[in-house]
Scaffold this motif. Structure first.
Motif, mmCIF file in Angstrom:
data_model
loop_
_atom_site.group_PDB
_atom_site.id
_atom_site.type_symbol
_atom_site.label_atom_id
_atom_site.label_comp_id
_atom_site.label_asym_id
_atom_site.label_seq_id
_atom_site.Cartn_x
_atom_site.Cartn_y
_atom_site.Cartn_z
ATOM 1 N N UNK A 132 0.725 -1.147 -0.144
ATOM 2 C CA UNK A 132 0.005 0.144 0.114
ATOM 3 C C UNK A 132 0.850 1.344 -0.063
ATOM 4 N N UNK A 133 0.349 2.375 -0.592
ATOM 5 C CA UNK A 133 1.016 3.426 -0.616
ATOM 6 C C UNK A 133 -0.014 4.431 -0.023
ATOM 7 N N UNK A 134 0.272 4.498 1.505
ATOM 8 C CA UNK A 134 -0.253 5.292 2.563
ATOM 9 C C UNK A 134 -0.485 6.815 2.029
ATOM 10 N N UNK A 135 0.403 7.221 1.549
ATOM 11 C CA UNK A 135 0.333 8.546 0.949
ATOM 12 C C UNK A 135 -0.516 8.995 -0.161
ATOM 13 N N UNK A 136 -1.315 8.007 -0.552
ATOM 14 C CA UNK A 136 -1.997 8.413 -1.814
ATOM 15 C C UNK A 136 -3.379 7.689 -1.508
ATOM 16 N N UNK A 137 -4.490 8.012 -2.434
ATOM 17 C CA UNK A 137 -5.694 7.417 -2.388
ATOM 18 C C UNK A 137 -5.372 5.647 -2.558
ATOM 19 N N UNK A 138 -6.076 4.959 -1.712
ATOM 20 C CA UNK A 138 -5.831 3.444 -1.801
ATOM 21 C C UNK A 138 -6.791 2.968 -2.849
ATOM 22 N N UNK A 177 5.436 14.472 6.778
ATOM 23 C CA UNK A 177 5.761 13.403 7.402
ATOM 24 C C UNK A 177 5.071 12.016 6.561
ATOM 25 N N UNK A 178 5.618 11.993 5.377
ATOM 26 C CA UNK A 178 4.969 10.717 4.782
ATOM 27 C C UNK A 178 5.173 9.523 5.438
ATOM 28 N N UNK A 179 4.307 8.439 5.095
ATOM 29 C CA UNK A 179 3.992 7.420 6.024
ATOM 30 C C UNK A 179 4.650 6.060 5.316
ATOM 31 N N UNK A 180 5.304 5.436 5.994
ATOM 32 C CA UNK A 180 5.951 4.042 5.699
ATOM 33 C C UNK A 180 5.505 2.849 6.603
ATOM 34 N N UNK A 181 5.088 1.789 6.294
ATOM 35 C CA UNK A 181 4.624 0.692 7.105
ATOM 36 C C UNK A 181 5.219 -0.381 6.714
ATOM 37 N N UNK A 182 5.760 -1.274 7.703
ATOM 38 C CA UNK A 182 6.337 -2.529 7.413
ATOM 39 C C UNK A 182 6.092 -3.691 8.467
ATOM 40 N N UNK A 222 6.217 -2.000 12.186
ATOM 41 C CA UNK A 222 7.143 -0.848 12.144
ATOM 42 C C UNK A 222 6.313 0.324 11.269
ATOM 43 N N UNK A 223 6.463 1.418 11.640
ATOM 44 C CA UNK A 223 5.832 2.423 10.978
ATOM 45 C C UNK A 223 6.881 3.841 11.220
ATOM 46 N N UNK A 224 6.932 4.524 10.126
ATOM 47 C CA UNK A 224 7.696 5.826 10.118
ATOM 48 C C UNK A 224 6.801 6.904 9.346
#
Length: 499
Positions: A132-138, A177-182, A222-224
């Motif tokens: 998923x790109x959490x920084x754009x429409x899913x 603060x762009x979102x990254x998830x793993x 994990x999240x950033x």
């Protein structure tokens, strides 16, 4: 029986307009956790009010003893064990319900209702797990499943990403603060709970839950990033209630359906300060009080708009309760005589009754006589066809394959309900319960839940049969003396699995 003829058969409902429908779906709320179900040490006046205005059910069941499969089955009318990937979902799981599946939201939307899901989702988002790109429409979200409006948590409060998602996009997104998830590896520079316990100023974990730190609480995964979009746990209930009331206000003049899934009782339990110290059970008890407040807010909104009497409210839970589910909130230590399962054996995850027997209250002042209790056997698997029958919906062939119409039982006209219900434990062990007996199929799983060994799993290599009529707490296994009954239940499961 058509909805119109069903309504005409009851003097309480004849000539009434079709109702608004709200399903209030609590998380990890036990059969004994509400005052109207005999709870000790906690006051739940709003829920008590619903029970006074409606019907309180004593033999109602979630489809599974864990969250994701119960939610999947409620919304699709299909047993979750039929489909791979329906176990407890990570926060970055792909959407588990296929957009081609006909859902409970579709039933209402295609009958002229406005539809919404607000609160905990836990059924995956996006097209591919972990991509998923959490920084754009899913690309896929509840809007593809019949929901006109959605304001949701991706999974559970103990899993990243710790943001709300509104109509497929992160709410209050912070581009700085762009979102990254793993769920496989941490991000460089990310501080983790396992390495920095001094940063866990709100709650500390007892097991697992020691990765990404958000709001002084460490989580799974994990999240950033996130910035201002990150939630504060103590404000989650307020945010859910606020958006629910906003939807009600906007749709007060048209029939609406709301699937309102609260988070409060699920870990990490961190209610708002105004609910703290309301009972002797610490954070878990305060979380139940907070849940009751949410119910009260919704009911008050309906009453203020003059639409409460013609709103059908179903209040229930996704599975049984659990105490220590990963955080040091002293839930077990502070019970003070309270029994979250009302004495039933087992808890969340378990094949025993405590895993899936749940509170179930139905209120509709225009449609049913209140102040009643029912022993009818009810399963959440039947909500899609039952509510569809009530509103005169047409459901496509092949949809909701395991759901049946029991609207008569839900409205109190039928005092028996199902002949039997099927229950699923954490490891897919199936149980069958009829009006007198409970059967748990044999399996090779451990006696305790692997990550919470003190919680009984219900697993045994031997068939288990309990005569619930005289042994509600499943103390005496009488399978050896009732082989014909065991075979009867095994045949039910065999036939179901062949469907």
């Amino acid at each position: 029986m058509k909805a119109a003829s069903l309504m005409a058969s009851s003097p309480d409902v004849s000539q009434r307009s079709l109702p608004n429908v709200i399903i209030i779906y609590a998380d990890d709320l036990g059969y004994g956790d509400l005052e109207c179900y005999g709870a000790k040490n906690v006051l739940t006046p709003a829920v008590n009010g619903l029970a006074s205005d409606g019907i309180l059910f004593n033999n109602a069941y979630a489809v599974a003893a864990t969250s994701t499969p119960s939610r999947y089955s409620l919304l699709t009318g299909e047993y979750a064990w039929r489909k791979e990937g329906t176990d407890v979902a990570a926060g970055d799981a792909a959407m588990i319900i296929n957009p081609n599946q006909y859902t409970l939201a579709d039933v209402f939307k295609n009958t002229g209702y406005r539809t919404s899901v607000i609160g905990k989702w836990h059924l995956g988002l996006g097209a591919e797990t972990g991509k998923q790109d959490w920084n754009a429409p899913l690309p896929t979200h509840p809007g593809d499943l019949g929901f006109d409006y959605s304001y949701i948590m991706a999974a559970t409060a103990d899993r990243v990403p710790c943001v709300f998602i509104e109509n497929g996009m992160v709410a209050d997104y912070d581009p700085s603060a762009p979102i990254e998830v793993s769920y496989s590896k941490p991000f460089p520079g990310e501080l983790l709970g396992c390495d920095h316990p001094e940063l866990l100023y709100n709650l500390k974990p007892t097991h697992e839950h020691d990765k990404a730190i958000v709001n002084g609480i460490s989580r799974f995964g994990y999240m950033k990033g996130g910035g201002r979009a990150l939630w504060k746990d103590e404000n989650i209930a307020d945010s859910i209630a606020c958006h629910a009331i906003e939807f009600i206000n906007k749709n007060k003049n048209t029939p609406f359906f709301m699937y309102l899934a609260t988070n409060d009782v699920h870990v990490p339990r961190f209610p708002h300060d105004r609910f703290r110290g309301k009972n002797p059970m610490g954070l878990r008890g305060d979380a139940i009080v907070q849940f009751d407040w949410t119910v009260g807010q919704v009911v008050s909104a309906l009453k203020n708009l003059g639409i409460y009497d013609n709103t059908l409210i179903i209040l229930s839970s996704d599975n049984g309760p659990v105490l220590d589910d990963g955080y040091d909130d002293r839930a077990e230590e502070l019970l003070n005589g309270h029994s979250p399962t009302r004495g039933l054996r087992g808890n969340k995850y378990s094949a025993f009754e405590g895993g899936t027997r749940i509170p179930f209250i139905v209120s509709w002042p225009n449609g049913i006589k209140g102040g009643r209790k029912s022993d009818a056997l009810i399963s959440q698997i039947d909500l899609i066809r039952s509510l569809g029958e009530l509103i005169g919906a047409r459901i496509p062939k092949g949809s909701a394959p395991d759901s049946e119409n029991y609207i008569g039982a839900i409205l109190g006209c039928d005092t028996l309900g199902r002949d039997w219900v099927v229950e699923q434990s954490y490891n897919h062990t199936l149980s069958v319960r009829d009006r007198e007996w409970k059967f748990i199929e044999p399996n090779n799983g451990p006696a305790g839940i692997p990550w919470i060994p003190e919680v009984e799993s219900g697993n045994s290599t031997e068939p288990q049969l309990y005569y619930l009529k005289n042994d509600e707490y499943e103390k005496v296994n009488c399978a050896k003396d009732n082989k014909e009954k065991v075979i009867e239940f095994m045949d039910i499961l065999k036939k179901l699995r062949k469907m």
